[in-house]
Design a protein around this motif. Sequence first.
Motif, PDB file in Angstrom:
ATOM      1  N   ASN A   1      45.750  36.918  36.071  1.00  0.00           N
ATOM      2  CA  ASN A   1      46.139  38.192  35.456  1.00  0.00           C
ATOM      3  C   ASN A   1      44.895  38.857  34.844  1.00  0.00           C
ATOM      4  O   ASN A   1      44.601  38.705  33.674  1.00  0.00           O
ATOM      5  CB  ASN A   1      47.199  37.890  34.372  1.00  0.00           C
ATOM      6  CG  ASN A   1      47.590  39.114  33.560  1.00  0.00           C
ATOM      7  OD1 ASN A   1      47.384  39.142  32.356  1.00  0.00           O
ATOM      8  ND2 ASN A   1      48.136  40.128  34.201  1.00  0.00           N
ATOM      9  N   LYS A   2      44.154  39.591  35.721  1.00  0.00           N
ATOM     10  CA  LYS A   2      42.882  40.153  35.249  1.00  0.00           C
ATOM     11  C   LYS A   2      43.079  41.173  34.147  1.00  0.00           C
ATOM     12  O   LYS A   2      42.201  41.378  33.309  1.00  0.00           O
ATOM     13  CB  LYS A   2      42.104  40.760  36.428  1.00  0.00           C
ATOM     14  CG  LYS A   2      42.705  42.007  37.030  1.00  0.00           C
ATOM     15  CD  LYS A   2      41.977  42.405  38.313  1.00  0.00           C
ATOM     16  CE  LYS A   2      42.449  41.556  39.481  1.00  0.00           C
ATOM     17  NZ  LYS A   2      41.788  41.787  40.740  1.00  0.00           N
ATOM     18  N   GLU A   3      44.246  41.826  34.113  1.00  0.00           N
ATOM     19  CA  GLU A   3      44.494  42.858  33.103  1.00  0.00           C
ATOM     20  C   GLU A   3      44.343  42.307  31.678  1.00  0.00           C
ATOM     21  O   GLU A   3      43.938  43.037  30.779  1.00  0.00           O
ATOM     22  CB  GLU A   3      45.888  43.474  33.281  1.00  0.00           C
ATOM     23  CG  GLU A   3      46.033  44.342  34.544  1.00  0.00           C
ATOM     24  CD  GLU A   3      46.499  43.572  35.773  1.00  0.00           C
ATOM     25  OE1 GLU A   3      46.395  42.318  35.779  1.00  0.00           O
ATOM     26  OE2 GLU A   3      46.967  44.207  36.731  1.00  0.00           O
TER      27      GLU A   3
ATOM     28  N   VAL B   1      40.938  32.868  38.898  1.00  0.00           N
ATOM     29  CA  VAL B   1      41.635  32.763  40.184  1.00  0.00           C
ATOM     30  C   VAL B   1      41.236  33.929  41.093  1.00  0.00           C
ATOM     31  O   VAL B   1      41.257  33.817  42.315  1.00  0.00           O
ATOM     32  CB  VAL B   1      43.169  32.721  39.975  1.00  0.00           C
ATOM     33  CG1 VAL B   1      43.923  32.811  41.292  1.00  0.00           C
ATOM     34  CG2 VAL B   1      43.562  31.442  39.241  1.00  0.00           C
ATOM     35  N   ASP B   2      40.849  35.037  40.499  1.00  0.00           N
ATOM     36  CA  ASP B   2      40.387  36.185  41.269  1.00  0.00           C
ATOM     37  C   ASP B   2      39.270  35.698  42.201  1.00  0.00           C
ATOM     38  O   ASP B   2      38.360  34.993  41.757  1.00  0.00           O
ATOM     39  CB  ASP B   2      39.847  37.238  40.277  1.00  0.00           C
ATOM     40  CG  ASP B   2      40.066  38.649  40.773  1.00  0.00           C
ATOM     41  OD1 ASP B   2      40.333  38.827  41.972  1.00  0.00           O
ATOM     42  OD2 ASP B   2      39.946  39.582  39.944  1.00  0.00           O
ATOM     43  N   SER B   3      39.321  36.066  43.490  1.00  0.00           N
ATOM     44  CA  SER B   3      38.417  35.445  44.466  1.00  0.00           C
ATOM     45  C   SER B   3      36.940  35.695  44.145  1.00  0.00           C
ATOM     46  O   SER B   3      36.111  34.792  44.291  1.00  0.00           O
ATOM     47  CB  SER B   3      38.741  35.935  45.870  1.00  0.00           C
ATOM     48  OG  SER B   3      38.572  37.327  45.959  1.00  0.00           O
ATOM     49  N   GLU B   4      36.625  36.909  43.688  1.00  0.00           N
ATOM     50  CA  GLU B   4      35.220  37.231  43.388  1.00  0.00           C
ATOM     51  C   GLU B   4      34.722  36.394  42.207  1.00  0.00           C
ATOM     52  O   GLU B   4      33.592  35.902  42.207  1.00  0.00           O
ATOM     53  CB  GLU B   4      35.070  38.717  43.036  1.00  0.00           C
ATOM     54  CG  GLU B   4      35.402  39.684  44.171  1.00  0.00           C
ATOM     55  CD  GLU B   4      36.893  39.894  44.374  1.00  0.00           C
ATOM     56  OE1 GLU B   4      37.702  39.271  43.652  1.00  0.00           O
ATOM     57  OE2 GLU B   4      37.267  40.680  45.270  1.00  0.00           O
ATOM     58  N   HIS B   5      35.568  36.278  41.205  1.00  0.00           N
ATOM     59  CA  HIS B   5      35.171  35.554  39.995  1.00  0.00           C
ATOM     60  C   HIS B   5      35.163  34.051  40.233  1.00  0.00           C
ATOM     61  O   HIS B   5      34.332  33.340  39.680  1.00  0.00           O
ATOM     62  CB  HIS B   5      36.087  35.956  38.838  1.00  0.00           C
ATOM     63  CG  HIS B   5      36.101  37.450  38.655  1.00  0.00           C
ATOM     64  ND1 HIS B   5      36.767  38.274  39.535  1.00  0.00           N
ATOM     65  CD2 HIS B   5      35.493  38.264  37.767  1.00  0.00           C
ATOM     66  CE1 HIS B   5      36.578  39.535  39.169  1.00  0.00           C
ATOM     67  NE2 HIS B   5      35.815  39.556  38.103  1.00  0.00           N
TER      68      HIS B   5
ATOM     69  N   MET C   1      40.149  50.864  41.886  1.00  0.00           N
ATOM     70  CA  MET C   1      40.385  50.453  40.497  1.00  0.00           C
ATOM     71  C   MET C   1      40.352  48.939  40.387  1.00  0.00           C
ATOM     72  O   MET C   1      39.869  48.391  39.387  1.00  0.00           O
ATOM     73  CB  MET C   1      41.724  50.990  39.976  1.00  0.00           C
ATOM     74  CG  MET C   1      42.000  50.612  38.532  1.00  0.00           C
ATOM     75  SD  MET C   1      40.700  51.132  37.384  1.00  0.00           S
ATOM     76  CE  MET C   1      41.340  52.697  36.813  1.00  0.00           C
ATOM     77  N   ASN C   2      40.837  48.252  41.413  1.00  0.00           N
ATOM     78  CA  ASN C   2      40.796  46.791  41.352  1.00  0.00           C
ATOM     79  C   ASN C   2      39.372  46.305  41.107  1.00  0.00           C
ATOM     80  O   ASN C   2      39.132  45.429  40.278  1.00  0.00           O
ATOM     81  CB  ASN C   2      41.362  46.188  42.643  1.00  0.00           C
ATOM     82  CG  ASN C   2      41.376  44.668  42.595  1.00  0.00           C
ATOM     83  OD1 ASN C   2      41.905  44.076  41.664  1.00  0.00           O
ATOM     84  ND2 ASN C   2      40.760  44.029  43.564  1.00  0.00           N
ATOM     85  N   LYS C   3      38.400  46.919  41.810  1.00  0.00           N
ATOM     86  CA  LYS C   3      37.010  46.498  41.622  1.00  0.00           C
ATOM     87  C   LYS C   3      36.542  46.862  40.216  1.00  0.00           C
ATOM     88  O   LYS C   3      35.794  46.119  39.588  1.00  0.00           O
ATOM     89  CB  LYS C   3      36.127  47.137  42.698  1.00  0.00           C
ATOM     90  CG  LYS C   3      34.915  46.336  43.069  1.00  0.00           C
ATOM     91  CD  LYS C   3      35.194  44.863  43.392  1.00  0.00           C
ATOM     92  CE  LYS C   3      36.240  44.666  44.462  1.00  0.00           C
ATOM     93  NZ  LYS C   3      36.490  43.233  44.752  1.00  0.00           N
TER      94      LYS C   3
ATOM     95  N   LEU D   1      38.420  46.998  37.521  1.00  0.00           N
ATOM     96  CA  LEU D   1      38.998  46.000  36.607  1.00  0.00           C
ATOM     97  C   LEU D   1      38.221  44.686  36.720  1.00  0.00           C
ATOM     98  O   LEU D   1      37.999  43.982  35.728  1.00  0.00           O
ATOM     99  CB  LEU D   1      40.481  45.771  36.926  1.00  0.00           C
ATOM    100  CG  LEU D   1      41.412  46.990  36.835  1.00  0.00           C
ATOM    101  CD1 LEU D   1      42.845  46.596  37.214  1.00  0.00           C
ATOM    102  CD2 LEU D   1      41.409  47.614  35.441  1.00  0.00           C
ATOM    103  N   GLU D   2      37.778  44.376  37.935  1.00  0.00           N
ATOM    104  CA  GLU D   2      37.041  43.126  38.152  1.00  0.00           C
ATOM    105  C   GLU D   2      35.658  43.163  37.513  1.00  0.00           C
ATOM    106  O   GLU D   2      35.141  42.130  37.083  1.00  0.00           O
ATOM    107  CB  GLU D   2      36.939  42.835  39.650  1.00  0.00           C
ATOM    108  CG  GLU D   2      38.295  42.431  40.226  1.00  0.00           C
ATOM    109  CD  GLU D   2      38.249  42.107  41.704  1.00  0.00           C
ATOM    110  OE1 GLU D   2      37.196  42.340  42.334  1.00  0.00           O
ATOM    111  OE2 GLU D   2      39.267  41.630  42.225  1.00  0.00           O
ATOM    112  N   VAL D   3      35.042  44.346  37.449  1.00  0.00           N
ATOM    113  CA  VAL D   3      33.757  44.478  36.761  1.00  0.00           C
ATOM    114  C   VAL D   3      33.951  44.112  35.286  1.00  0.00           C
ATOM    115  O   VAL D   3      33.176  43.350  34.702  1.00  0.00           O
ATOM    116  CB  VAL D   3      33.204  45.918  36.902  1.00  0.00           C
ATOM    117  CG1 VAL D   3      32.024  46.157  35.957  1.00  0.00           C
ATOM    118  CG2 VAL D   3      32.788  46.192  38.352  1.00  0.00           C
TER     119      VAL D   3
HETATM  120 MN    MN Z   1      39.598  40.115  43.537  1.00  0.00          MN
END
Ligand code: MN
Length: 386
Positions: A122-124, A147-151, A214-216, A218-220
């Motif tokens: 839950n990146k939010e 769990v986010d693939s990039e992180h 926006m997903n990217k 939020l990931e930043v």
């Molecule tokens: Mn991701």
Amino acid sequence: MKRITILGSTGSIGTQALEVVRDHPTTFKVVVLSALKNSALLIQQAKEFKPAIVVICDESKYSEVKNALSTLNIKVLAGEAALSEVAAYGDSDLVLTALMGSVGLKPTIAAIKAGKNIALANKETLVVAGELITELAAEHQVKILPVDSEHSAIFQCLVGEEQNEIEKIYLTASGGPFLGKTKDFLSTVKKEQALKHPNWVMGAKITIDSASLMNKGLEVIEAKWLFNLDVDQIEVIVHPQSIIHSIVQFTDGSMKAQMGVPDMKLPIQYALNYPDRLKNDFKRFNFLDYPNFSFQTADMETFRNLNLAFTSLRKGGNMPCILNAANEIVVEAFLKDKIGFLQMSDVIEQCMEEISFVENPQLSDYLETDKHSRILAGELVTKSIV
Ligand code: MN
């Protein structure tokens, strides 16, 4: 056996996490499952995995779930407040937060305070209150496993590098279904087009966020807090093949990347069983399927959401919280055909301009900001002409 709580078990991440558990029955035991409103799937999951507790957030479905599970020794709870209660459940080692949106904040705080390690999908939660969450995790000596693939990629690249400084990270982005499209084109797109992601199979909200970049964004913000970076140490690079999941560059210029076929079960499994890797039969990468990797810069002029996310992070305070809350409202509105694709950025930007700025927010400030931003975004959506 690792005992796992899954908050959001009927969503895309939740169901894939249960596939991992199903494949490794002697490694994992599910102790808590929770769902927003998909009672039928929750009941089916509870019958298969036999957790001690299930939560259905939609209180109108409580008796249906309760009756269906009455012959099994499973406690049934209802309502959003129950999420914080079960997040702190004593007999659990790890809490997978696979909820959608800022609703994940309170349960994540409860889990950290109870000393549970977090597998964070839950990146939010980190976008809204990254500083508060990371400080709390340090205080309670709790691990936040991305769990986010990039992180997850960055996290994996950093194993064994604890004493080494990061110069920079490159977050890779597929570019989504609208890579290379113009604003003219985007002004007419509908949800059906936005929901067709080229590489990843995900829930509706994150798929729209991927299409709008926006997903990217939020990931930043998520990366800043997970890896304790300055905003200038984070760069987004578009890599349409989605094989390189992200890259760490160290102070000697050396770069480490984590690669693999895009499959969320891999980062899920890594987080659930950290620090050990688990054998699996997932599809393996074949170089001949990808004779060319390509890279390009992200078009922040056309995909303004990414720019807004960077702006919110530079301003700090409650600004990312405003961005996130407004985004949740506009995505929901876009999915209901109430607002156009490009208007999503207009509403978010206006909320960032109008909601009161709080430089050093406490939890109560975040909750207030989240509420006000949702109300204003809702009003702006109603006023907008599609
Ligand atoms: Mn991701």
